[in-house]
Design a protein around this motif. Sequence first.
Motif, PDB file in Angstrom:
ATOM      1  N   THR A 185       5.772   7.632  -6.666  1.00 52.51           N
ATOM      2  CA  THR A 185       6.066   6.765  -7.821  1.00 52.51           C
ATOM      3  C   THR A 185       7.126   5.763  -7.387  1.00 52.51           C
ATOM      4  O   THR A 185       8.279   5.830  -7.790  1.00 52.51           O
ATOM      5  CB  THR A 185       6.563   7.584  -9.030  1.00 52.51           C
ATOM      6  OG1 THR A 185       7.661   8.407  -8.612  1.00 52.51           O
ATOM      7  CG2 THR A 185       5.468   8.451  -9.596  1.00 52.51           C
ATOM      8  N   TRP A 186       6.732   4.843  -6.536  1.00 54.98           N
ATOM      9  CA  TRP A 186       7.639   3.838  -6.012  1.00 54.98           C
ATOM     10  C   TRP A 186       7.800   2.678  -6.985  1.00 54.98           C
ATOM     11  O   TRP A 186       6.952   2.427  -7.817  1.00 54.98           O
ATOM     12  CB  TRP A 186       7.114   3.254  -4.700  1.00 54.98           C
ATOM     13  CG  TRP A 186       6.962   4.190  -3.560  1.00 54.98           C
ATOM     14  CD1 TRP A 186       5.797   4.529  -2.947  1.00 54.98           C
ATOM     15  CD2 TRP A 186       7.987   4.889  -2.853  1.00 54.98           C
ATOM     16  NE1 TRP A 186       6.033   5.387  -1.909  1.00 54.98           N
ATOM     17  CE2 TRP A 186       7.374   5.627  -1.831  1.00 54.98           C
ATOM     18  CE3 TRP A 186       9.364   4.960  -2.997  1.00 54.98           C
ATOM     19  CZ2 TRP A 186       8.084   6.424  -0.950  1.00 54.98           C
ATOM     20  CZ3 TRP A 186      10.073   5.759  -2.112  1.00 54.98           C
ATOM     21  CH2 TRP A 186       9.439   6.476  -1.109  1.00 54.98           C
ATOM     22  N   GLY A 187       8.889   1.966  -6.816  1.00 56.60           N
ATOM     23  CA  GLY A 187       9.106   0.658  -7.405  1.00 56.60           C
ATOM     24  C   GLY A 187       9.395  -0.287  -6.249  1.00 56.60           C
ATOM     25  O   GLY A 187       9.331   0.106  -5.084  1.00 56.60           O
ATOM     26  N   THR A 217      10.300   1.491 -11.121  1.00 55.66           N
ATOM     27  CA  THR A 217       9.785   2.684 -10.462  1.00 55.66           C
ATOM     28  C   THR A 217       8.651   3.274 -11.294  1.00 55.66           C
ATOM     29  O   THR A 217       8.755   3.379 -12.506  1.00 55.66           O
ATOM     30  CB  THR A 217      10.907   3.726 -10.296  1.00 55.66           C
ATOM     31  OG1 THR A 217      11.967   3.132  -9.560  1.00 55.66           O
ATOM     32  CG2 THR A 217      10.426   4.965  -9.584  1.00 55.66           C
ATOM     33  N   GLY A 218       7.571   3.627 -10.624  1.00 50.07           N
ATOM     34  CA  GLY A 218       6.417   4.206 -11.300  1.00 50.07           C
ATOM     35  C   GLY A 218       5.395   3.193 -11.762  1.00 50.07           C
ATOM     36  O   GLY A 218       4.329   3.545 -12.249  1.00 50.07           O
ATOM     37  N   THR A 219       5.701   1.904 -11.613  1.00 51.02           N
ATOM     38  CA  THR A 219       4.798   0.846 -12.057  1.00 51.02           C
ATOM     39  C   THR A 219       3.728   0.522 -11.022  1.00 51.02           C
ATOM     40  O   THR A 219       2.634   0.106 -11.368  1.00 51.02           O
ATOM     41  CB  THR A 219       5.603  -0.431 -12.381  1.00 51.02           C
ATOM     42  OG1 THR A 219       6.635  -0.088 -13.303  1.00 51.02           O
ATOM     43  CG2 THR A 219       4.735  -1.492 -13.002  1.00 51.02           C
ATOM     44  N   PHE A 232      10.798  -0.585  -0.960  1.00 49.83           N
ATOM     45  CA  PHE A 232      10.373   0.390  -1.965  1.00 49.83           C
ATOM     46  C   PHE A 232      11.624   1.031  -2.555  1.00 49.83           C
ATOM     47  O   PHE A 232      12.614   1.246  -1.859  1.00 49.83           O
ATOM     48  CB  PHE A 232       9.520   1.497  -1.332  1.00 49.83           C
ATOM     49  CG  PHE A 232       8.109   1.083  -1.013  1.00 49.83           C
ATOM     50  CD1 PHE A 232       7.170   0.902  -2.023  1.00 49.83           C
ATOM     51  CD2 PHE A 232       7.707   0.902   0.295  1.00 49.83           C
ATOM     52  CE1 PHE A 232       5.867   0.547  -1.731  1.00 49.83           C
ATOM     53  CE2 PHE A 232       6.400   0.542   0.602  1.00 49.83           C
ATOM     54  CZ  PHE A 232       5.475   0.371  -0.424  1.00 49.83           C
ATOM     55  N   THR A 233      11.597   1.354  -3.849  1.00 47.23           N
ATOM     56  CA  THR A 233      12.708   2.048  -4.492  1.00 47.23           C
ATOM     57  C   THR A 233      12.190   3.315  -5.159  1.00 47.23           C
ATOM     58  O   THR A 233      11.018   3.412  -5.514  1.00 47.23           O
ATOM     59  CB  THR A 233      13.391   1.171  -5.561  1.00 47.23           C
ATOM     60  OG1 THR A 233      12.423   0.772  -6.538  1.00 47.23           O
ATOM     61  CG2 THR A 233      14.019  -0.057  -4.952  1.00 47.23           C
ATOM     62  N   SER A 283       0.866  -1.161   0.000  1.00 45.37           N
ATOM     63  CA  SER A 283       0.000   0.000   0.000  1.00 45.37           C
ATOM     64  C   SER A 283       0.906   1.216   0.000  1.00 45.37           C
ATOM     65  O   SER A 283       1.902   1.248   0.726  1.00 45.37           O
ATOM     66  CB  SER A 283      -0.896   0.005   1.233  1.00 45.37           C
ATOM     67  OG  SER A 283      -1.672   1.178   1.260  1.00 45.37           O
ATOM     68  N   CYS A 284       0.585   2.201  -0.831  1.00 46.58           N
ATOM     69  CA  CYS A 284       1.393   3.409  -0.859  1.00 46.58           C
ATOM     70  C   CYS A 284       0.498   4.622  -1.070  1.00 46.58           C
ATOM     71  O   CYS A 284      -0.576   4.529  -1.669  1.00 46.58           O
ATOM     72  CB  CYS A 284       2.495   3.335  -1.905  1.00 46.58           C
ATOM     73  SG  CYS A 284       2.011   2.788  -3.546  1.00 46.58           S
ATOM     74  N   ASP A 285       0.953   5.743  -0.568  1.00 48.34           N
ATOM     75  CA  ASP A 285       0.183   6.970  -0.617  1.00 48.34           C
ATOM     76  C   ASP A 285       0.155   7.559  -2.022  1.00 48.34           C
ATOM     77  O   ASP A 285       1.133   7.480  -2.768  1.00 48.34           O
ATOM     78  CB  ASP A 285       0.776   8.001   0.349  1.00 48.34           C
ATOM     79  CG  ASP A 285       0.621   7.596   1.800  1.00 48.34           C
ATOM     80  OD1 ASP A 285      -0.305   6.826   2.102  1.00 48.34           O
ATOM     81  OD2 ASP A 285       1.428   8.044   2.626  1.00 48.34           O
ATOM     82  N   THR A 286      -0.956   8.177  -2.360  1.00 47.25           N
ATOM     83  CA  THR A 286      -1.114   8.851  -3.645  1.00 47.25           C
ATOM     84  C   THR A 286      -0.018   9.889  -3.826  1.00 47.25           C
ATOM     85  O   THR A 286       0.373  10.563  -2.886  1.00 47.25           O
ATOM     86  CB  THR A 286      -2.496   9.535  -3.709  1.00 47.25           C
ATOM     87  OG1 THR A 286      -3.487   8.536  -3.567  1.00 47.25           O
ATOM     88  CG2 THR A 286      -2.711  10.252  -5.016  1.00 47.25           C
ATOM     89  N   GLY A 287       0.473   9.999  -5.050  1.00 49.99           N
ATOM     90  CA  GLY A 287       1.498  10.988  -5.350  1.00 49.99           C
ATOM     91  C   GLY A 287       2.907  10.421  -5.383  1.00 49.99           C
ATOM     92  O   GLY A 287       3.827  11.068  -5.852  1.00 49.99           O
TER      93      GLY A 287
END
Length: 148
Positions: free
Chosen positions: A63-65, A88-90, A124-125, A57-61
């Motif tokens: 762009t983790w990989g 990243t960004g996927t 996370f990257t 789960s990640c917060d909006t905004g």
Amino acid sequence: MKSTRLKARLAGTAATVAVLGGAALATAPAAAAKANVISIDKVTLDGQQLSVHLGYSCDTGYTWGLSGKAVKTDGQAGPASATGIVATGTLTCDYRSRALKLSLTQAAGAHFAAGDEVKVTVDFTEENGPGLEGEEIITTLQAPAPTR
């Protein structure tokens, strides 16, 4: 008599604070308490393909990989490792909990077998390298459940 009035005032003040605090929590956005989280569910071995089944789960905004690594901990047959990434960004970052299967590629000469104990790390990257620390577990490799 005075102590009874004081107790009544304290009880009334406490009740008011509790009601106002509850109202503040109820009106706060649900996503405000969410964090960037990874949870490893299981690690499977199908032939020589290692897979990490995880939730994130990640917060909006953002762009983790993701980057994942498995290392054999017993080392009886020599060190063995496997790595995998999600670009990243996927990832879909929208406060919801999501499931993902991360496939790991074994290093040259590495060999894994069902029953091996492995240390698995998934983080996370960011675009420029490491991001946030995720989760690390030590688990026993499982063969996938047979399909009918």
